[in-house]
Design a protein around this motif. Sequence first.
Motif, PDB file in Angstrom:
ATOM      1  N   GLN B  38      36.831 134.619  -2.871  1.00  0.00           N
ATOM      2  CA  GLN B  38      35.723 133.794  -3.363  1.00  0.00           C
ATOM      3  C   GLN B  38      36.265 132.693  -4.290  1.00  0.00           C
ATOM      4  OE1 GLN B  38      32.663 133.422  -2.724  1.00  0.00           O
ATOM      5  NE2 GLN B  38      31.979 132.204  -4.473  1.00  0.00           N
ATOM      6  N   ALA B  39      37.182 133.063  -5.191  1.00  0.00           N
ATOM      7  CA  ALA B  39      37.753 132.096  -6.140  1.00  0.00           C
ATOM      8  C   ALA B  39      38.549 131.026  -5.397  1.00  0.00           C
ATOM      9  CB  ALA B  39      38.640 132.824  -7.157  1.00  0.00           C
ATOM     10  N   ILE B  40      39.278 131.453  -4.363  1.00  0.00           N
ATOM     11  CA  ILE B  40      40.079 130.502  -3.570  1.00  0.00           C
ATOM     12  C   ILE B  40      39.146 129.466  -2.925  1.00  0.00           C
ATOM     13  CG2 ILE B  40      41.410 130.314  -1.423  1.00  0.00           C
ATOM     14  CD1 ILE B  40      42.923 132.846  -2.258  1.00  0.00           C
ATOM     15  N   ARG B  41      38.003 129.958  -2.371  1.00  0.00           N
ATOM     16  CA  ARG B  41      37.055 129.040  -1.723  1.00  0.00           C
ATOM     17  C   ARG B  41      36.431 128.093  -2.746  1.00  0.00           C
ATOM     18  NH1 ARG B  41      35.984 133.402   1.664  1.00  0.00           N
ATOM     19  NH2 ARG B  41      34.441 134.179   0.208  1.00  0.00           N
ATOM     20  N   GLU B  42      35.962 128.668  -3.855  1.00  0.00           N
ATOM     21  CA  GLU B  42      35.300 127.842  -4.875  1.00  0.00           C
ATOM     22  C   GLU B  42      36.191 126.721  -5.388  1.00  0.00           C
ATOM     23  OE1 GLU B  42      33.287 129.496  -8.420  1.00  0.00           O
ATOM     24  OE2 GLU B  42      32.559 131.076  -7.047  1.00  0.00           O
ATOM     25  N   LEU B  43      37.460 127.065  -5.594  1.00  0.00           N
ATOM     26  CA  LEU B  43      38.386 126.085  -6.190  1.00  0.00           C
ATOM     27  C   LEU B  43      39.062 125.224  -5.124  1.00  0.00           C
ATOM     28  CD1 LEU B  43      40.037 128.464  -8.794  1.00  0.00           C
ATOM     29  CD2 LEU B  43      38.660 126.452  -9.344  1.00  0.00           C
ATOM     30  N   ASN B  44      38.777 125.528  -3.883  1.00  0.00           N
ATOM     31  CA  ASN B  44      39.433 124.841  -2.777  1.00  0.00           C
ATOM     32  C   ASN B  44      40.961 124.902  -2.940  1.00  0.00           C
ATOM     33  OD1 ASN B  44      39.476 123.517  -0.369  1.00  0.00           O
ATOM     34  ND2 ASN B  44      39.269 121.471  -1.270  1.00  0.00           N
TER      35      ASN B  44
END
Lengths: 325, 325
Positions: B38-44
Motif C-alpha cells: 500500500q505504501a509503495i503504491r501511495e508513494l509511487n
Amino acid sequence: MATMKDVAKLAGVSLGTVSRVINKASGIKPSTLAKVEQAIRELNYIPDEYARGLKTQSSKTVALIIPTIWHPFFSEFAYFVEKSLDSLGYKMLLCNSDGNSEEEHKYIKMVKQNKIDAIIAITYSDIDQYIYSGIPFVSLDRYFKQKISYVESDNYQGGQIAAQELLKHGAKQLAYIGSHSKYPNDTMRRKKGFDDYLKEKNIEFFDIYLQEPVKDFEPSIKELLAAHPNIDGIFCHNDDRLLNVKHILEKLGYRIPDDIQLIGFDGVSSSKDWPIEISTIRQPVPKLAEGAVSLVMKKIKNPNIKNEIYKYPVTFREGNTTKNY
Amino acid sequence: MATMKDVAKLAGVSLGTVSRVINKASGIKPSTLAKVEQAIRELNYIPDEYARGLKTQSSKTVALIIPTIWHPFFSEFAYFVEKSLDSLGYKMLLCNSDGNSEEEHKYIKMVKQNKIDAIIAITYSDIDQYIYSGIPFVSLDRYFKQKISYVESDNYQGGQIAAQELLKHGAKQLAYIGSHSKYPNDTMRRKKGFDDYLKEKNIEFFDIYLQEPVKDFEPSIKELLAAHPNIDGIFCHNDDRLLNVKHILEKLGYRIPDDIQLIGFDGVSSSKDWPIEISTIRQPVPKLAEGAVSLVMKKIKNPNIKNEIYKYPVTFREGNTTKNY
C-alpha cells in the motif's frame, strides 16, 4: 573465417602492418595500404569490433595483469594503480597471471569485446599478442622486440648505485647474483650498470647469472665462494633474491653483513607501515603506478598515439644487510 | 522521488522489511505485506532495477573491497579469491577502501546497475548499506548488528591456543595487547578465548585494549610493564600489532624472546616464498578465500538464500618471537 595472419600472408606484409592499416595509423606507404586493403577484400576479412573502430562506449575499467598480487612489490604497485584509476573514475580488474599467458589472452579478448578499456601488464611472456591486437596497453619495464609505451625505474643507474654503495660500505671484492628471463627486458640493465661502474674503476668482480627458471642457487654460490673466498659484497638482482642468498649464506656459516654485505633491488615494504629492513635500491613505486595510469589514459583516448617511456630515478635505502660506516 | 526509507516510514515497518518485500522473500506476514505494498503504491515508489528483479544478464564480475591491497594478509586473501573466481569464469574488481565508506557506496551502486554481480568485502564501516540494498554480499568476519553470510577463522580458538602456547614455551606472567573497532566484530573473540583459557586455569593476566584509532601504544606499554615488571609473554591482536609491540619493547631495552615472548595472529607471509618469521596464529587464508567465493556464488544464484557462516580452525606457527623449549 580469415584471420589477421591470413591477411598479412596474402599481402606479404607483417602482422604489425596489417594492424596499423586497420587502426588507420598514419605514415603507411600508399602501395602497402593498397596491398593490405586488397587482401582484406579478397579474404573477406572482418576485423573485430575494437579494430574496426566501432568502440562507442567506455566501460571505465582497466585490467591490471601481474604475476601475483601476493607479493609486496606487486601489491604496492596495484595499490597505487587502483588509487590513481579511482581518482579518474575508473575501476580496476585484477588478474594474477602466474606466468600463464592464457590468462592474459582472456583479458585481451575482453578489450576487443569492449568489456574493458585497456590493460596495464607486467608480463614475462611474449607480448606480441598485445601489440598486434592494437589495444591500449602499457607495460612496466621495456621489451626489446617491440615498441610499446612503458614505465620503468632507471635500472642501469640502480646497478651503478649498488656497486658504489658496496664499495662505500667497505666491501672490496664484489659479485652480482641474479637470473634473467629468456625474453630480454630492462631489468637486465641492473647488471650492466653494476658491471660498467666497476670496469670503469678497474675493480675486478664476479657473477652468477642464470636463465630462469632456476631451481636452486646454492650450488652456484658454493662454487663462486670456493673459487673467490674473499668476496665480501654482493649485489642481488632483486629483494627476493637477496633474501634467498642471505638464507643460503647464513646456512653456509657466513654472517650478514659482517662477512658479506648484500644490496637488493626493489625496496619493497610489506605494507605502508611495515618496511623490509634490508639494504636495497628503492624503485619509486607510487610514481611508476601513476605514470602507467597516465600513459594508459593517453592510449585509451588514442590507441595510435606515439609510444612513450616514463623513466624514474632510484635511490639507495640503508638496511641491516650492509655495515655502518 | 520516494525512497525506500519513505516507504518504511509510511508503512510503519523497518527498512529491512521493505527490502524483504521488494526482494520477494518468504515468511512475511500477510498484514505486513499489505501495509508495505500500500505504501509503495501511495508513494509511487520505484525500486531500482536490481530490487525489481529485472536483472537479466550477469557481468560475471565480483568486486572485492578491502582496506588496502598493500598488506600481506589482504594480498594473500585477494590472490586466492581471484584464483577461485577465475576458475568459475568470474573476474575480480579490486577496490582499496582505505576505510572510506564512500568507496563502498560506488560498488553497491554498480551492483544495482547490473555492472557487477556481487561484493565480497572486508569492511570496518557500518554494513547496513549492504543489507538494506539486498545485494549479494559476503563478509570476512561477523558483524553483530546484522545477519549476513560470512567466513571467519575460529578467533576464539586462536586466543586459547595463544595462551596455551605462551605457557608451554615457559612464560609465566601473561598479557594481551590489542585494539578494537567501535563496530563489534568477531576478532574481539581472540581476546575472549585468551582470557577464558587463563581464567579457567586460575592464571592472572593483564591487558591493553584500546579503541581504534590508536596513535601510539608506547605509553600504555610502559605503564603496564612498570606496574607488572614480571610480564614475560604477550599475545598481540594481530601480526602488525606484534611487530609494533616488538619494536617498542626493543627500544625499551627488552630482548625478544629472551625477556618477553610474543605471539601474533594472522600468520601472514609477504609472498608465497617469503614468510614473516614470527610466532603467530595462522589463519587458513586460502580456505577463507574459497569459502567466501563459494558463499557469494550461492548469493548470486539466489539473493534471498538463508545466510550461512563458514568457520575454519587456526593453527600455531612457530617463529623467532618465542623460545625453543
